[in-house]
Design an enzyme around this catalytic site. Structure first.
Site, PDB file in Angstrom:
ATOM      1  N   THR A 186       0.869  -1.179   0.000  1.00 16.99           N
ATOM      2  CA  THR A 186       0.000   0.000   0.000  1.00 16.99           C
ATOM      3  C   THR A 186       0.905   1.229   0.000  1.00 16.99           C
ATOM      4  O   THR A 186       2.083   1.139   0.360  1.00 16.99           O
ATOM      5  CB  THR A 186      -0.886   0.041   1.245  1.00 16.99           C
ATOM      6  OG1 THR A 186      -0.020   0.093   2.376  1.00 16.99           O
ATOM      7  CG2 THR A 186      -1.766  -1.179   1.356  1.00 16.99           C
ATOM      8  N   GLU A 331      -5.846  -3.742  -0.964  1.00 13.64           N
ATOM      9  CA  GLU A 331      -6.251  -4.806  -0.040  1.00 13.64           C
ATOM     10  C   GLU A 331      -7.386  -5.666  -0.597  1.00 13.64           C
ATOM     11  O   GLU A 331      -7.745  -6.681  -0.038  1.00 13.64           O
ATOM     12  CB  GLU A 331      -6.703  -4.192   1.296  1.00 13.64           C
ATOM     13  CG  GLU A 331      -5.578  -3.608   2.142  1.00 13.64           C
ATOM     14  CD  GLU A 331      -5.262  -2.148   1.815  1.00 13.64           C
ATOM     15  OE1 GLU A 331      -5.584  -1.690   0.707  1.00 13.64           O
ATOM     16  OE2 GLU A 331      -4.682  -1.468   2.687  1.00 13.64           O
ATOM     17  N   LYS A 439     -14.001  18.401   9.050  1.00  9.25           N
ATOM     18  CA  LYS A 439     -14.899  18.387  10.217  1.00  9.25           C
ATOM     19  C   LYS A 439     -15.166  19.833  10.632  1.00  9.25           C
ATOM     20  O   LYS A 439     -14.378  20.462  11.326  1.00  9.25           O
ATOM     21  CB  LYS A 439     -14.275  17.585  11.353  1.00  9.25           C
ATOM     22  CG  LYS A 439     -14.083  16.131  10.951  1.00  9.25           C
ATOM     23  CD  LYS A 439     -13.592  15.261  12.087  1.00  9.25           C
ATOM     24  CE  LYS A 439     -13.263  13.875  11.563  1.00  9.25           C
ATOM     25  NZ  LYS A 439     -11.863  13.684  11.205  1.00  9.25           N
ATOM     26  N   TRP A 444     -19.664  16.828   9.271  1.00 10.00           N
ATOM     27  CA  TRP A 444     -18.697  16.377   8.269  1.00 10.00           C
ATOM     28  C   TRP A 444     -19.028  16.939   6.897  1.00 10.00           C
ATOM     29  O   TRP A 444     -20.176  16.897   6.455  1.00 10.00           O
ATOM     30  CB  TRP A 444     -18.711  14.839   8.170  1.00 10.00           C
ATOM     31  CG  TRP A 444     -18.021  14.178   9.313  1.00 10.00           C
ATOM     32  CD1 TRP A 444     -17.686  14.745  10.514  1.00 10.00           C
ATOM     33  CD2 TRP A 444     -17.593  12.810   9.377  1.00 10.00           C
ATOM     34  NE1 TRP A 444     -17.070  13.823  11.313  1.00 10.00           N
ATOM     35  CE2 TRP A 444     -17.009  12.630  10.647  1.00 10.00           C
ATOM     36  CE3 TRP A 444     -17.649  11.734   8.496  1.00 10.00           C
ATOM     37  CZ2 TRP A 444     -16.477  11.393  11.044  1.00 10.00           C
ATOM     38  CZ3 TRP A 444     -17.132  10.512   8.888  1.00 10.00           C
ATOM     39  CH2 TRP A 444     -16.542  10.355  10.165  1.00 10.00           C
TER      40      TRP A 444
END
Ligand code: ADP
Length: 544
Positions: A186, A331, A439, A444
């Site tokens: 990753t 993944e 935020k 959000w």
């Protein structure tokens, strides 16, 4: 009572065997690092992969040994895909766009024993070779004529000589389908990169699912050009899918600019392609500037980051190329969702269809997904309840290599770090990376929506929305914009573009025009870099 069917392991070599037996004459075309166009057929790919498997064995590459590659999309990389995994070793595709220090760290962590690399990466390999004591053999993926007379890399081997020294009398070994086949790291934007170790079983199952009509929809009648690099999650599985279905493959090599790609699309009659939005941006700019079109391209898979609706419209309306918006991760091998319409949605008017296509899509068979709130409870599929996206399935990782990062799973699910909602039809939409969410006063704000609106302005080439620190609201959205060449655009005009398109309090507090937005090794905007640079911009009082 058990069924009475044969037990045959799902092995990567079976994909190549199938391609050789049933599609022997199908072509594989590559733009080579040497500069020319190379073409041969699946039967030659298969024969050379067997010779290469023997060559690797002669170099002492045993079962489970890691063979690293630093290579573009070409037939030689494809041969390595099959020779390494097919012979029981593990193909470790390294991303050459990473910083040399990081590359050396990853190759050492993976314990790569052999490193095969393209001509373009010779300087890079020379720079890191001393830091790779575990690598016993360095192989330059070219012929004798292109070998350097004098290299800083000791005992540099020539790929073509290795292949030529062997015959193709080799039978792919049979082993447990759960054996490791490939390794990708990753990007490690936070902490060290982590290794994701694929198995033969997960790879073959992923290929079946990826090829399906409502996924990437690939067949023997297709000509596939993977723009997405073979060092970026196995080019999203396309090198395996092409063998499974017998499609013609076209590899762009190092030529990823709009002109080189468009020439190849046309000359080889490409029908399907796949890549990240930033690559398509370059291609569309070229096609637009030169007033070109696509004569054979029917669809393109866009993923890796959110596909801006403006790009979707351009492809579909101007060029008749259907966009398949897809979401995935290293993944996940990588495919999780693809946005293909259900029958009722095909009847919607164009605007409504675009709204569906802007979503990342529905789960392909094999992937199970849910979104959960902060308390971990599953949220309803109502198209608005946002939470962290969790997935599970036979091609989702169970843990990182060497147990790095502790437990990768939460009650059997993999937490993706993406924030999303799912609608009643099962269409998932990513609103943000958890680490990119803005935020604002406890609420959000999703940065992707704000970027998409900016991108729909005709003067905007690229836009990133980041969380900037704010004295009253903690964080507020700050828009960082690259204008199209020669375009005029003021901050006020761009902010007016948000009116009526979004709740007023979501409107960015300020706009910064920059020459370029930094891109990471997989072509994604590096918002962490922008944050480092601009996070205090609003504190400095520069609001509109
Ligand atoms: P990295 O970019 O970190 O190397 P990946 O290529 O595995 O790793 O990237 C996976 C991430 O990319 C996802 O978790 C998601 O945040 C983002 N991503 C992938 N596809 C999309 C998409 N279609 N829309 C929005 N984000 C996406």
């Amino acid at each position: 009572m058990n069924g009475l069917m044969m037990q045959q392991p799902l092995l990567i070599s079976s994909l190549l065997r199938h391609a050789e037996r049933h599609h022997a004459e199908q072509e594989v075309v590559s733009r080579r690092c040497e500069g020319d166009i190379h073409r041969y057929r699946f039967k030659e790919l298969a024969a050379r992969a067997r010779r290469l498997a023997k060559a690797l064995r002669a170099l002492g590459v045993g079962e489970g040994a890691r063979v690293g590659t630093l290579a573009w999309n070409t037939y030689r990389h494809m041969e390595l895909y099959y020779a390494v995994s097919g012979s029981g070793a593990v193909l470790h595709t390294l991303n050459p766009r990473l910083h040399p220090e990081q590359l050396a760290w990853i190759a050492a962590h993976a314990e790569d024993q052999v490193l095969c690399f393209d001509l373009s990466f010779l300087p890079l390999v020379e720079a890191v070779a001393a830091q790779l004591p575990g690598v016993k053999h360095f192989v330059l993926m070219s012929d004798r004529a292109h070998m350097p007379a004098d290299s800083k890399v000791a005992n540099l081997l020539c790929y073509e000589e290795l292949v030529e020294a062997q015959d193709d009398d080799y039978a792919w070994p049979l082993f447990d389908e759960n054996h490791a086949s490939g390794l990708c790291y990753t990007s490690g934007t936070t902490g060290n990169p982590k290794g994701v170790l694929y198995s033969h079983r997960s790879t073959v199952l992923h290929s079946y699912a990826a090829a399906l009509p409502d996924a990437l929809n690939c067949s023997a009648r297709d000509v596939i050009l993977p723009v997405v690099p073979m060092f970026h999650v196995n080019a999203w599985g396309l090198p395996y899918v092409a063998c499974m279905v017998g499609a013609k493959l076209v590899f762009p090599g190092p030529g990823l600019d709009g002109k080189s790609l468009h020439e190849l699309f046309e000359a080889e009659r490409v029908t399907v392609s796949a890549g990240v939005p930033t690559v398509w941006q370059g291609l569309l700019a070229h096609v637009e500037a030169q007033q070109l079109h696509f004569s054979t391209m029917r669809r393109t898979v866009i993923g890796g980051s959110s596909c801006p609706p403006a790009m979707l419209r351009s492809f579909q309306e101007k060029y008749g190329v259907e966009v398949l918006h897809a979401w995935g991760m290293t993944e996940l091998s990588p495919l999780g969702t693809v946005c293909t319409l259900k029958p009722a949605q095909q009847q919607l008017d164009a605007e409504q269809r675009y709204a569906v296509q802007a979503k990342q899509g529905r789960a392909i068979f094999g992937v199970d997904m849910k979104v959960v709130g902060e308390d971990g409870a599953e949220l309803p599929w109502d198209g608005k309840s946002s939470g962290e996206l969790l997935v599970r399935g036979p091609w989702v990782l169970s843990q990182y290599l060497k147990g790095e990062g502790g437990d990768a799973l939460l009650d059997g699910w993999f937490p993706t770090g993406d924030v999303a909602h799912i609608d009643a039809q099962g269409f998932m939409q990513i609103t943000d990376r958890a680490k990119d969410v803005i935020k604002s006063g406890g609420e959000w704000i999703g940065s992707i929506d704000l970027e998409n609106i900016a991108m729909s302005h005709p003067a905007v080439a690229m836009a990133a929305c980041i969380a900037a620190r704010h004295a009253k609201w903690d964080e507020r959205p700050l828009l960082v914009v690259v204008k199209k060449p020669g375009a005029a655009l003021s901050k006020q005009e761009l902010l007016r573009h948000y009116e009526g398109r979004i709740a007023k309090w979501w409107t960015p507090d300020d706009v910064l025009f920059v020459d370029a937005i930094p891109l990471g090794a997989t072509g994604k905007m590096q918002k962490n870099k922008l944050r480092e640079q601009f996070q205090d911009h609003l504190l400095q009082g520069a609001t509109v």
